[in-house]
Design a protein around this motif. Structure first.
Motif, PDB file in Angstrom:
ATOM      1  N   MET A 137       0.837  -1.175   0.000  1.00  0.00           N
ATOM      2  CA  MET A 137       0.000   0.000   0.000  1.00  0.00           C
ATOM      3  C   MET A 137       0.880   1.235   0.000  1.00  0.00           C
ATOM      4  N   GLY A 138       0.495   2.219  -0.770  1.00  0.00           N
ATOM      5  CA  GLY A 138       1.281   3.433  -0.855  1.00  0.00           C
ATOM      6  C   GLY A 138       0.982   4.405   0.273  1.00  0.00           C
ATOM      7  N   ILE A 139       1.810   5.443   0.328  1.00  0.00           N
ATOM      8  CA  ILE A 139       1.653   6.454   1.372  1.00  0.00           C
ATOM      9  C   ILE A 139       0.300   7.147   1.273  1.00  0.00           C
ATOM     10  N   TYR A 140      -0.202   7.325   0.051  1.00  0.00           N
ATOM     11  CA  TYR A 140      -1.500   7.964  -0.150  1.00  0.00           C
ATOM     12  C   TYR A 140      -2.609   7.161   0.533  1.00  0.00           C
ATOM     13  N   HIS A 141      -2.611   5.856   0.326  1.00  0.00           N
ATOM     14  CA  HIS A 141      -3.640   5.003   0.920  1.00  0.00           C
ATOM     15  C   HIS A 141      -3.561   5.005   2.443  1.00  0.00           C
ATOM     16  N   ARG A 142      -2.370   5.022   2.995  1.00  0.00           N
ATOM     17  CA  ARG A 142      -2.214   5.059   4.459  1.00  0.00           C
ATOM     18  C   ARG A 142      -2.741   6.376   5.018  1.00  0.00           C
ATOM     19  N   MET A 143      -2.443   7.482   4.318  1.00  0.00           N
ATOM     20  CA  MET A 143      -2.929   8.784   4.788  1.00  0.00           C
ATOM     21  C   MET A 143      -4.453   8.865   4.712  1.00  0.00           C
ATOM     22  N   VAL A 144      -5.018   8.363   3.643  1.00  0.00           N
ATOM     23  CA  VAL A 144      -6.471   8.365   3.508  1.00  0.00           C
ATOM     24  C   VAL A 144      -7.088   7.538   4.633  1.00  0.00           C
ATOM     25  N   GLY A 145      -6.496   6.406   4.941  1.00  0.00           N
ATOM     26  CA  GLY A 145      -6.989   5.564   6.031  1.00  0.00           C
ATOM     27  C   GLY A 145      -6.931   6.281   7.368  1.00  0.00           C
ATOM     28  N   ARG A 146      -5.844   6.975   7.633  1.00  0.00           N
ATOM     29  CA  ARG A 146      -5.711   7.715   8.895  1.00  0.00           C
ATOM     30  C   ARG A 146      -6.729   8.843   8.985  1.00  0.00           C
ATOM     31  N   VAL A 147      -6.919   9.562   7.898  1.00  0.00           N
ATOM     32  CA  VAL A 147      -7.894  10.659   7.886  1.00  0.00           C
ATOM     33  C   VAL A 147      -9.303  10.095   8.076  1.00  0.00           C
ATOM     34  N   ALA A 148      -9.609   8.986   7.431  1.00  0.00           N
ATOM     35  CA  ALA A 148     -10.935   8.375   7.567  1.00  0.00           C
ATOM     36  C   ALA A 148     -11.192   7.955   9.010  1.00  0.00           C
ATOM     37  N   ARG A 149     -10.189   7.359   9.669  1.00  0.00           N
ATOM     38  CA  ARG A 149     -10.346   6.967  11.078  1.00  0.00           C
ATOM     39  C   ARG A 149     -10.540   8.186  11.972  1.00  0.00           C
ATOM     40  N   LEU A 150      -9.829   9.265  11.709  1.00  0.00           N
ATOM     41  CA  LEU A 150      -9.975  10.497  12.482  1.00  0.00           C
ATOM     42  C   LEU A 150     -11.369  11.089  12.310  1.00  0.00           C
ATOM     43  N   VAL A 151     -11.856  11.138  11.084  1.00  0.00           N
ATOM     44  CA  VAL A 151     -13.203  11.649  10.821  1.00  0.00           C
ATOM     45  C   VAL A 151     -14.237  10.792  11.543  1.00  0.00           C
ATOM     46  N   TRP A 152     -14.075   9.469  11.526  1.00  0.00           N
ATOM     47  CA  TRP A 152     -15.013   8.587  12.215  1.00  0.00           C
ATOM     48  C   TRP A 152     -15.003   8.848  13.724  1.00  0.00           C
ATOM     49  N   ARG A 153     -13.844   9.009  14.320  1.00  0.00           N
ATOM     50  CA  ARG A 153     -13.761   9.264  15.763  1.00  0.00           C
ATOM     51  C   ARG A 153     -14.462  10.557  16.147  1.00  0.00           C
ATOM     52  N   ILE A 154     -14.392  11.556  15.295  1.00  0.00           N
ATOM     53  CA  ILE A 154     -15.006  12.850  15.582  1.00  0.00           C
ATOM     54  C   ILE A 154     -16.511  12.824  15.325  1.00  0.00           C
TER      55      ILE A 154
END
Length: 71
Positions: free
Chosen positions: A1-18
């Motif tokens: 998985m590329g850096i883009y996919h990891r960043m998107v995953g992290r942002v998605a998890r952050l949005v879900w937590r909020i």
């Protein structure tokens, strides 16, 4: 998985937590005439709890407590 996919995953998890929906629950202390406390033991955890449960969407807290105690 590329850096883009990891960043998107992290942002998605952050949005879900909020933005995730909050769960509201109710509990009751029930005493008998001898002042003994009623407790409930669930099948999915190995502990005792006060009777209660979750509040359904568009349900008042009082109505949820009455429903949970009836259950």
């Amino acid at each position: 998985m590329g850096i883009y996919h990891r960043m998107v995953g992290r942002v998605a998890r952050l949005v879900w937590r909020i933005s995730r929906p909050r769960t509201i629950g109710v509990r009751a202390v029930l005493l008998d005439p001898d002042e003994r406390v009623a407790l409930v033991r669930h099948t999915y955890v190995d502990q005792w709890y006060l009777p209660g449960g979750g509040v359904k969407k568009c349900e008042s807290i009082a109505a949820a407590l009455v429903r949970e105690l009836a259950e």
